[in-house]
Design a protein around this motif. Structure first.
Motif, PDB file in Angstrom:
ATOM      1  N   GLY A 164       0.845  -1.191   0.000  1.00  0.00           N
ATOM      2  CA  GLY A 164       0.000   0.000   0.000  1.00  0.00           C
ATOM      3  C   GLY A 164       0.880   1.241   0.000  1.00  0.00           C
ATOM      4  O   GLY A 164       1.777   1.374   0.847  1.00  0.00           O
ATOM      5  N   PHE A 165       0.657   2.116  -0.961  1.00  0.00           N
ATOM      6  CA  PHE A 165       1.473   3.343  -1.086  1.00  0.00           C
ATOM      7  C   PHE A 165       0.523   4.530  -0.998  1.00  0.00           C
ATOM      8  O   PHE A 165      -0.260   4.792  -1.911  1.00  0.00           O
ATOM      9  N   GLU A 166       0.562   5.249   0.119  1.00  0.00           N
ATOM     10  CA  GLU A 166      -0.318   6.400   0.329  1.00  0.00           C
ATOM     11  C   GLU A 166       0.232   7.625  -0.405  1.00  0.00           C
ATOM     12  O   GLU A 166       1.331   8.094  -0.099  1.00  0.00           O
ATOM     13  N   VAL A 167      -0.516   8.109  -1.403  1.00  0.00           N
ATOM     14  CA  VAL A 167      -0.026   9.245  -2.189  1.00  0.00           C
ATOM     15  C   VAL A 167      -0.377  10.584  -1.543  1.00  0.00           C
ATOM     16  O   VAL A 167       0.263  11.600  -1.821  1.00  0.00           O
ATOM     17  N   ARG A 168      -1.373  10.577  -0.678  1.00  0.00           N
ATOM     18  CA  ARG A 168      -1.807  11.834  -0.060  1.00  0.00           C
ATOM     19  C   ARG A 168      -0.859  12.225   1.063  1.00  0.00           C
ATOM     20  O   ARG A 168      -0.427  11.384   1.860  1.00  0.00           O
ATOM     21  N   LYS A 169      -0.529  13.505   1.138  1.00  0.00           N
ATOM     22  CA  LYS A 169       0.302  14.010   2.227  1.00  0.00           C
ATOM     23  C   LYS A 169      -0.034  15.479   2.455  1.00  0.00           C
ATOM     24  O   LYS A 169      -0.648  16.138   1.614  1.00  0.00           O
ATOM     25  N   CYS A 212      -9.521  11.792  -8.261  1.00  0.00           N
ATOM     26  CA  CYS A 212      -8.670  11.999  -7.094  1.00  0.00           C
ATOM     27  C   CYS A 212      -7.224  12.302  -7.448  1.00  0.00           C
ATOM     28  O   CYS A 212      -6.452  12.767  -6.601  1.00  0.00           O
ATOM     29  N   ASP A 213      -6.825  12.069  -8.700  1.00  0.00           N
ATOM     30  CA  ASP A 213      -5.430  12.246  -9.105  1.00  0.00           C
ATOM     31  C   ASP A 213      -5.167  13.489  -9.944  1.00  0.00           C
ATOM     32  O   ASP A 213      -4.045  13.991  -9.964  1.00  0.00           O
ATOM     33  N   LEU A 214      -6.165  13.963 -10.674  1.00  0.00           N
ATOM     34  CA  LEU A 214      -5.916  15.079 -11.592  1.00  0.00           C
ATOM     35  C   LEU A 214      -7.189  15.847 -11.899  1.00  0.00           C
ATOM     36  O   LEU A 214      -8.302  15.382 -11.633  1.00  0.00           O
ATOM     37  N   ILE A 215      -6.995  17.024 -12.453  1.00  0.00           N
ATOM     38  CA  ILE A 215      -8.099  17.848 -12.922  1.00  0.00           C
ATOM     39  C   ILE A 215      -7.682  18.469 -14.254  1.00  0.00           C
ATOM     40  O   ILE A 215      -6.521  18.859 -14.428  1.00  0.00           O
ATOM     41  N   VAL A 216      -8.614  18.522 -15.198  1.00  0.00           N
ATOM     42  CA  VAL A 216      -8.376  19.175 -16.485  1.00  0.00           C
ATOM     43  C   VAL A 216      -9.375  20.318 -16.616  1.00  0.00           C
ATOM     44  O   VAL A 216     -10.586  20.107 -16.483  1.00  0.00           O
ATOM     45  N   GLU A 269     -10.271  19.658  -0.256  1.00  0.00           N
ATOM     46  CA  GLU A 269      -9.136  18.860  -0.712  1.00  0.00           C
ATOM     47  C   GLU A 269      -7.829  19.590  -0.413  1.00  0.00           C
ATOM     48  O   GLU A 269      -7.671  20.767  -0.745  1.00  0.00           O
ATOM     49  N   ASP A 270      -6.897  18.871   0.193  1.00  0.00           N
ATOM     50  CA  ASP A 270      -5.606  19.465   0.551  1.00  0.00           C
ATOM     51  C   ASP A 270      -4.608  19.239  -0.580  1.00  0.00           C
ATOM     52  O   ASP A 270      -3.632  18.503  -0.447  1.00  0.00           O
TER      53      ASP A 270
END
Length: 298
Positions: free
Chosen positions: A61-66, A86-90, A123-124
């Protein structure tokens, strides 16, 4: 879903966690090191060190949020969101908007609006630009929401399936209906804004196709193979077909027809950083370019 998950296969058993994340999960050394220091890497729901030796069916498990912060003031702005997860916005950037704060433009930028948007949603995130556009170029911009997606998207920009396409209205009618412009682009001096075609420059490739011809110009679709500063504008001007409204590379004052260069980033195709699935997005031609086309058609 902020956590990446990987299950170790039989032929991957015996690898160290660090090696697996770098080679098999294709994560950068910097990303792995930072996550390890902050205890964001687990094996079977337990935080492990990078020298842990993996066994078959181990679940990583790799938590990408920080926790992150950025010195950009949030400003409420009308954003046209084309795609978001959750990963990107265009977003579809309007003309006349600077992408990121500078000394000349400390406020009112797309980044200011995005920070407000993220905070308003709880969202942080910070603004990690994957692509950029000139102030007066409209169209689609990708912004990563975390370090992982920024790394993956920046890496995948070099892949053939990652495509950025534009629409431009140019002076005159191009002789060939389609083709490739393969001409190096050079910056004459360190303080020069303007670029030129010069053999000392970087390799620059633009593919073009005339979509429609009018009495006084063409609507052209352009796809970048490389991404040099002002690449499309430089290449089209060098061909003798500058973009309408381009005060830097054009030869005429088009301000009575359009108040900015008639260039719009209308299409993006890219692999999603998490799933690898191809994302295909488009935006319609802005009103000012539509009005320009009407003018040069008559």
């Amino acid at each position: 879903m902020s956590k990446l998950k990987f299950e170790v296969k039989n032929d991957e058993a015996g690898m160290k966690l660090r090696e697996y994340l770098k080679k098999n999960a294709q994560l950068s050394t910097r990303l792995i090191k930072g996550a390890a220091i902050q205890g964001r890497i687990e094996v079977n729901n337990k935080v492990e060190k990078l020298n842990y030796v993996l066994k078959e069916k181990d679940v990583i498990g790799f938590e990408v949020r920080k926790e992150e912060s950025q010195n950009i003031e949030p400003e409420k702005m009308d954003l046209e969101v084309i795609y978001e997860d959750c990963d990107l916005i265009v977003v579809n950037k309007s003309p006349g908007i600077v992408v990121h704060p500078t000394k000349s433009y400390p406020h009112g930028t797309l980044a200011n609006g995005l920070i407000y948007y993220f905070r308003d949603k709880g969202e942080d995130c910070i603004v990690r630009l994957v692509s950029r556009l000139d102030m007066d170029t409209s169209g689609l911009i990708i912004v990563a929401k975390n370090q992982f997606s920024h790394m993956a998207l920046a890496r995948d920009m070099q892949k053939e399936e990652f495509k950025k396409s534009y629409l431009a209205v140019v002076h005159g009618n191009i002789k060939e209906s389609e083709g490739t412009i393969d001409l190096p682009i050079y910056r004459p001096t360190d303080d020069s804004i303007k670029r030129v075609v010069d053999e000392r420059g970087q390799k620059s490739i633009t593919h073009f196709k005339v979509v429609k011809s009018f009495e006084k110009g063409d609507l052209v679709r352009l796809t970048l193979e490389t991404g040099r500063t002002h690449q499309i504008r430089v290449h089209l001007s060098h061909l003798g077909h500058p973009i309408f409204g381009d005060n830097l590379y054009g030869v005429e004052d088009d301000s009575q027809l359009i108040k900015r260069q008639a260039l719009h980033a209308y299409r993006l195709v890219f692999p999603h950083p998490r799933s690898g699935e191809l994302i295909e997005l488009e935006s319609s031609i802005p009103k000012d370019i539509e009005e320009l086309i009407k003018e040069i058609s008559s």
